[in-house]
Design a protein around this motif. Structure first.
Motif, PDB file in Angstrom:
ATOM      1  N   THR A 172       7.221  -0.983   7.023  1.00  0.00           N
ATOM      2  CA  THR A 172       7.176   0.309   6.337  1.00  0.00           C
ATOM      3  C   THR A 172       8.504   0.521   5.618  1.00  0.00           C
ATOM      4  O   THR A 172       9.563   0.114   6.103  1.00  0.00           O
ATOM      5  CB  THR A 172       6.938   1.470   7.317  1.00  0.00           C
ATOM      6  N   ASP A 184       1.767   4.793   1.001  1.00  0.00           N
ATOM      7  CA  ASP A 184       1.412   5.450   2.263  1.00  0.00           C
ATOM      8  C   ASP A 184       2.221   6.731   2.402  1.00  0.00           C
ATOM      9  O   ASP A 184       3.365   6.695   2.853  1.00  0.00           O
ATOM     10  CB  ASP A 184       1.685   4.496   3.427  1.00  0.00           C
ATOM     11  N   GLU A 198       3.472  -9.716   9.688  1.00  0.00           N
ATOM     12  CA  GLU A 198       4.406  -8.611   9.903  1.00  0.00           C
ATOM     13  C   GLU A 198       4.034  -7.446   9.007  1.00  0.00           C
ATOM     14  O   GLU A 198       3.731  -7.627   7.830  1.00  0.00           O
ATOM     15  CB  GLU A 198       5.842  -9.064   9.599  1.00  0.00           C
ATOM     16  N   THR A 199       4.032  -6.250   9.566  1.00  0.00           N
ATOM     17  CA  THR A 199       3.800  -5.038   8.784  1.00  0.00           C
ATOM     18  C   THR A 199       5.102  -4.269   8.696  1.00  0.00           C
ATOM     19  O   THR A 199       5.722  -3.947   9.724  1.00  0.00           O
ATOM     20  CB  THR A 199       2.720  -4.162   9.425  1.00  0.00           C
ATOM     21  N   THR A 242       3.553   0.663   2.767  1.00  0.00           N
ATOM     22  CA  THR A 242       3.369  -0.311   3.835  1.00  0.00           C
ATOM     23  C   THR A 242       3.196  -1.683   3.190  1.00  0.00           C
ATOM     24  O   THR A 242       2.390  -1.841   2.277  1.00  0.00           O
ATOM     25  CB  THR A 242       2.133   0.018   4.684  1.00  0.00           C
ATOM     26  N   SER A 255       0.832  -1.211   0.000  1.00  0.00           N
ATOM     27  CA  SER A 255       0.000   0.000   0.000  1.00  0.00           C
ATOM     28  C   SER A 255       0.862   1.254   0.000  1.00  0.00           C
ATOM     29  O   SER A 255       1.690   1.432   0.910  1.00  0.00           O
ATOM     30  CB  SER A 255      -0.905   0.033   1.238  1.00  0.00           C
ATOM     31  N   GLU A 303       2.501  -5.745   3.996  1.00  0.00           N
ATOM     32  CA  GLU A 303       2.030  -6.724   4.973  1.00  0.00           C
ATOM     33  C   GLU A 303       2.385  -8.120   4.494  1.00  0.00           C
ATOM     34  O   GLU A 303       2.080  -8.500   3.361  1.00  0.00           O
ATOM     35  CB  GLU A 303       0.519  -6.599   5.166  1.00  0.00           C
ATOM     36  N   THR A 304       3.031  -8.875   5.398  1.00  0.00           N
ATOM     37  CA  THR A 304       3.455 -10.224   5.046  1.00  0.00           C
ATOM     38  C   THR A 304       3.474 -11.114   6.270  1.00  0.00           C
ATOM     39  O   THR A 304       4.107 -10.787   7.275  1.00  0.00           O
ATOM     40  CB  THR A 304       4.850 -10.219   4.391  1.00  0.00           C
TER      41      THR A 304
END
Length: 420
Positions: A244, A230, A241-242, A235, A228, A237-238
């Motif tokens: 940045t 941002d 875990e997030t 960002t 995403s 997501e996997t």
């Protein structure tokens, strides 16, 4: 904070990661599977090294020369040209300028006309002088129409071009863009067709090694679920875990890339193939002189490759390794397809005994490459088409080839570094 996340450790993602890391960017690569390589992989089965599908490397590809240490790959070469096979008949057709030993059999080959042979030499000279940038812009007609315009006979198109370029484009009808023909014909004239002694999987392993040496971190078994934009970064997501980061490079398969980025231009429909790997007693070696066998009658199978004759390391000393490739996605069982291969080889080599031809593995690849009809490049996305600091790295930004994949990785890294 990690500066750039690369989703996918295929050829494009690994090239992008290495370039970014070499430029001082902190890079973390996330790969969903247990190993690197994407569609370019090898596996060990009963002492044989099997590539996932029939794949080869053209040494003249600019990206291969720029991104790979070709000497360290311990390459094994196919001989130029091919053997044109049909029931009861095998003939050699090759470029005598590249392989003088093939001059007489090529001149005597009746599957193509004398005029066709002269046109091949003329085309070789023409394309030697044609810049690759000009070839990449030549996308106005199909391969079949291109060959017609050049005066090549129907025999040449049916008996050589259809099976040979059917293997390259997975399209025996020759309806792919002339761009693919001109580019690959030029590469074939200027370099070799090779496989590493350890299989095609040696290529991504080398790329991963150089990426790590440049400073990139590669984590396998990590699936990227969301990318995403941002603000000024992204960002990711996997697996719970997030992360940045300043930017992300999406280098996954086309369908996953389309889902992660929302880019409508990514081709998600493509052509498939089935490759079967066989062992054969060394006493029944086909003696192809390291040339590809082309089926001049039909595509069942389209090609048979003498893998261990080219790369002896890929098979035990008392066995031969062959691969046979069918175009499309045939519904027959593995055993039924293997029976077709045995029947075809029997008709090509009546002097041999194929009763001990043993099927080792079948690779069914429903999406081996995307379709490349005339004008296809105008519809492909660019590396920086996604919103925000998200970039694409995949052959679907260039053209469907190892060259396209590695070039797209370099261009994605260049775009991300520019923006960062």
């Amino acid at each position: 904070m990690t500066d750039v996340i690369v989703a996918g450790a295929g050829l494009a993602g690994l090239v992008a990661a290495r370039h970014l890391a070499a430029d001082g960017v902190r890079v973390r690569v996330l790969e969903a599977t247990a190993d690197v390589g994407g569609r370019v992989r090898s596996e060990q089965v009963d002492g044989f090294t099997l590539d996932r599908g029939f794949q080869v490397l053209f040494t003249a590809y600019p990206a291969a020369q720029a991104e790979l240490d070709l000497d360290s790959l311990d390459l094994r070469s196919f001989r130029p040209g091919a053997i044109l096979a049909r029931p009861g008949e095998r003939t050699t057709l090759a470029d005598p300028l590249r392989d003088p030993s093939a001059l007489v059999p090529s001149l005597l080959n009746r599957n193509v006309t004398v005029a066709d042979k002269l046109r091949i030499l003329a085309l070789r000279r023409t394309l030697a002088r044609k810049p690759l940038a000009e070839i990449m812009a030549a996308d106005d007609c199909s391969i079949d129409e291109y060959l017609r315009r050049k005066g090549f006979s129907g025999k040449f198109r049916r008996r050589f071009a259809a099976p040979f370029y059917g293997g390259i484009t997975l399209d025996r009808s020759l309806s792919s863009s002339r761009l693919v023909f001109e580019y690959t014909f030029k590469m074939l004239s200027e370099g070799e067709i090779v496989v590493p002694a350890e299989g095609m999987g040696a290529i991504p392993r080398q790329l991963a090694k150089t990426a790590r040496e440049a400073g990139a971190r590669i984590d396998t078994g990590r699936t990227v679920d969301v990318v995403s934009p941002d603000g000024d970064g992204v960002t990711v997501e996997t697996d719970g875990e997030t992360i940045t980061a300043d930017a992300a490079v999406v280098a996954t398969d086309p369908k996953t890339a389309a889902g992660l980025t929302g880019c409508a231009g990514i081709p998600t429909e493509g052509d498939g193939c089935v490759t079967q790997h066989f062992s054969l007693p060394a006493s029944e070696r086909l003696d192809t002189d390291r040339r590809l066998l082309l089926n001049t009658v039909d595509a069942r199978p389209n090609t048979v490759a003498p893998i261990s004759e080219v790369a002896p390391e890929c098979a035990p000393h008392d066995s031969e390794l062959l691969s046979a490739t069918f175009l499309g996605t045939p519904e027959e069982t593995d055993d039924e397809l293997a029976a077709e291969v045995r029947e075809t080889l029997d008709s090509w080599y009546p002097e041999h005994d194929f009763s001990e031809l043993e099927l080792l593995e079948t690779h069914r690849i429903p999406f081996a490459q995307f379709a490349q009809p005339p004008g296809f490049r105008k519809r492909l996305p660019d590396v920086d088409d996604p919103d925000g600091a998200v970039y694409l790295a995949g052959e679907y930004t260039e053209w469907s080839a190892i060259q396209g994949a590695m070039e797209s990785g370099r261009r994605a890294a260049q775009a991300a570094r520019r923006d960062l």
